[in-house]
Design a protein around this motif. Structure first.
Motif, short mmCIF file in Angstrom:
data_model
loop_
_atom_site.label_atom_id
_atom_site.label_comp_id
_atom_site.label_asym_id
_atom_site.label_seq_id
_atom_site.Cartn_x
_atom_site.Cartn_y
_atom_site.Cartn_z
N MET A 22 0.85 -1.20 0.00
CA MET A 22 0.00 0.00 0.00
C MET A 22 0.89 1.24 0.00
N LEU A 23 1.92 1.24 0.84
CA LEU A 23 2.83 2.40 0.90
C LEU A 23 3.58 2.56 -0.42
N ASN A 24 3.98 1.42 -1.02
CA ASN A 24 4.71 1.49 -2.29
C ASN A 24 3.91 2.23 -3.36
N SER A 25 2.60 2.03 -3.34
CA SER A 25 1.80 2.66 -4.39
C SER A 25 1.17 3.98 -3.91
N SER A 26 1.56 4.45 -2.73
CA SER A 26 1.06 5.73 -2.21
C SER A 26 2.07 6.84 -2.50
N GLU A 27 1.76 8.04 -1.98
CA GLU A 27 2.67 9.18 -2.13
C GLU A 27 3.69 9.26 -1.01
N ALA A 28 3.77 8.23 -0.17
CA ALA A 28 4.76 8.24 0.94
C ALA A 28 6.17 8.39 0.38
N ASP A 29 7.01 9.10 1.13
CA ASP A 29 8.38 9.33 0.68
C ASP A 29 9.36 8.32 1.28
N TRP A 30 9.26 8.13 2.60
CA TRP A 30 10.15 7.21 3.32
C TRP A 30 9.29 6.27 4.15
N TYR A 31 9.91 5.19 4.64
CA TYR A 31 9.23 4.28 5.58
C TYR A 31 9.94 4.37 6.92
N HIS A 32 9.18 4.74 7.95
CA HIS A 32 9.75 4.96 9.28
C HIS A 32 9.67 3.66 10.09
N LEU A 33 10.83 3.16 10.52
CA LEU A 33 10.90 1.90 11.27
C LEU A 33 11.37 2.18 12.70
N ASP A 34 10.52 1.86 13.67
CA ASP A 34 10.77 2.18 15.08
C ASP A 34 11.31 0.98 15.84
N VAL A 35 12.57 1.08 16.24
CA VAL A 35 13.20 -0.01 16.99
C VAL A 35 13.27 0.36 18.47
N MET A 36 12.74 -0.50 19.33
CA MET A 36 12.72 -0.23 20.78
C MET A 36 13.36 -1.40 21.52
N ASP A 37 14.12 -1.07 22.57
CA ASP A 37 14.87 -2.13 23.26
C ASP A 37 14.37 -2.46 24.66
N GLY A 38 13.29 -1.83 25.11
CA GLY A 38 12.79 -2.10 26.46
C GLY A 38 13.68 -1.54 27.56
N VAL A 39 14.72 -0.79 27.19
CA VAL A 39 15.65 -0.19 28.17
C VAL A 39 15.62 1.33 28.02
N PHE A 40 15.94 1.79 26.82
CA PHE A 40 15.88 3.23 26.57
C PHE A 40 14.44 3.72 26.61
N VAL A 41 13.54 2.88 26.15
CA VAL A 41 12.10 3.18 26.21
C VAL A 41 11.37 1.99 26.84
N PRO A 42 10.21 2.23 27.44
CA PRO A 42 9.53 1.15 28.16
C PRO A 42 8.69 0.24 27.26
N ASN A 43 9.25 -0.17 26.12
CA ASN A 43 8.51 -1.05 25.22
C ASN A 43 9.52 -1.71 24.29
N ILE A 44 9.13 -2.81 23.68
CA ILE A 44 9.96 -3.51 22.69
C ILE A 44 9.11 -3.63 21.42
N SER A 45 9.70 -3.29 20.26
CA SER A 45 8.92 -3.34 19.02
C SER A 45 9.39 -4.51 18.16
N PHE A 46 10.33 -4.26 17.27
CA PHE A 46 10.83 -5.32 16.39
C PHE A 46 12.31 -5.06 16.13
N GLY A 47 12.97 -6.11 15.62
CA GLY A 47 14.41 -6.00 15.38
C GLY A 47 14.77 -6.29 13.93
N PHE A 48 16.03 -6.69 13.72
CA PHE A 48 16.56 -6.79 12.36
C PHE A 48 15.89 -7.82 11.46
N PRO A 49 15.53 -9.02 11.96
CA PRO A 49 14.89 -9.97 11.03
C PRO A 49 13.57 -9.42 10.46
N VAL A 50 12.80 -8.77 11.31
CA VAL A 50 11.52 -8.20 10.84
C VAL A 50 11.79 -7.03 9.89
N MET A 51 12.78 -6.19 10.24
CA MET A 51 13.09 -5.05 9.36
C MET A 51 13.62 -5.53 8.00
#
Ligand code: DX5
Ligand code: ZN
Length: 215
Positions: A22-51
């Motif tokens: 959907m993003l590929n065919s939209s007017e989006a310019d970049w794709y923002h990927l949020d990596v969280m480690d559960g230390v710097f921020v109080p949550n964990i998102s996804f890492g390198f295999p998912v990215m």
């Protein structure tokens, strides 16, 4: 016209390929990927295999936002994804100048992110080296939070610093961005808008991206 960088944090993780198409065919310019480690921020998102899986489908530049301690350990891995921008937090980097040089030497745009309480004045002695400054307009760690209104005034102050120094850094804003807050941010001098929930919970995400582009 601002650049728009939709945050995949708000995508449907069960159907990532579909959301990226959907993003590929939209007017989006970049794709923002949020990596969280559960230390710097109080949550964990996804890492390198998912990215990597995301990168395999993405046909536009990746804008990686590392909400982690010691981001300098991952410069090569972020580069290996084919990332265009690597954003590290000011608050996570006691040797920020060195990290910025590492990112630039790896051939990526060096972005420095400030938490809501960190004043733009801390960038006075490094602004000339930066390709991008990202201001958090929510406390990092979660999508869908309320926009901190003070971020508009802070954006204007960052614009003033960059213009006064004749620096080239782009201004990116992350958190609670929608067409209403985005309009104020663009007026204050923002160049890049990150939007997660505003895009992915819209009835027509591609139309929402277009509306942000047209601010
Ligand atoms: C928050 C992340 C943001 C988040 C933005 O920690 O850095 O990129 O996905 O989500 P919204 O746009 O919903 O505030
Ligand atoms: Zn982010």
């Amino acid at each position: 016209m601002p650049l728009v960088s939709p945050s995949l944090l708000s995508a449907d993780f069960g159907h990532l390929a579909q959301d990226i198409e959907m993003l590929n065919s939209s007017e989006a310019d970049w794709y923002h990927l949020d990596v969280m480690d559960g230390v710097f921020v109080p949550n964990i998102s996804f890492g390198f295999p998912v990215m990597q899986a995301m990168a395999n489908h993405a046909r536009k530049p990746l804008d990686v936002h590392l909400m982690i301690e010691r981001p300098e350990k991952f410069v090569d891995q972020v580069k290996a994804l084919g990332s265009h921008v690597m954003n590290v937090h000011y608050e996570a980097c006691p040797h920020l100048h060195r990290v910025v040089q590492q990112i630039k030497n790896a051939g990526m745009l060096a972005g420095v992110t400030l938490n809501p309480h960190t004043p733009v004045a801390v960038l006075e002695d490094i602004i000339d080296d930066l390709d991008l400054v990202m201001l958090m307009s929510v406390n990092p760690g979660f999508g869908g939070q309320k926009f901190i209104e003070h971020s508009v005034e802070k954006t204007a102050r960052l614009r003033e610093l960059i213009d006064r120094r004749q620096a080239k850094a782009l201004i990116e804003i992350d958190g609670g961005v929608n067409v209403h807050t985005g309009a104020k941010l663009v007026k204050a001098g923002a160049d890049v808008l990150v939007a997660g929930s505003a895009v992915f919970s819209a009835p027509d995400p591609a139309a929402e991206i277009l509306a942000l582009k047209n601010l």
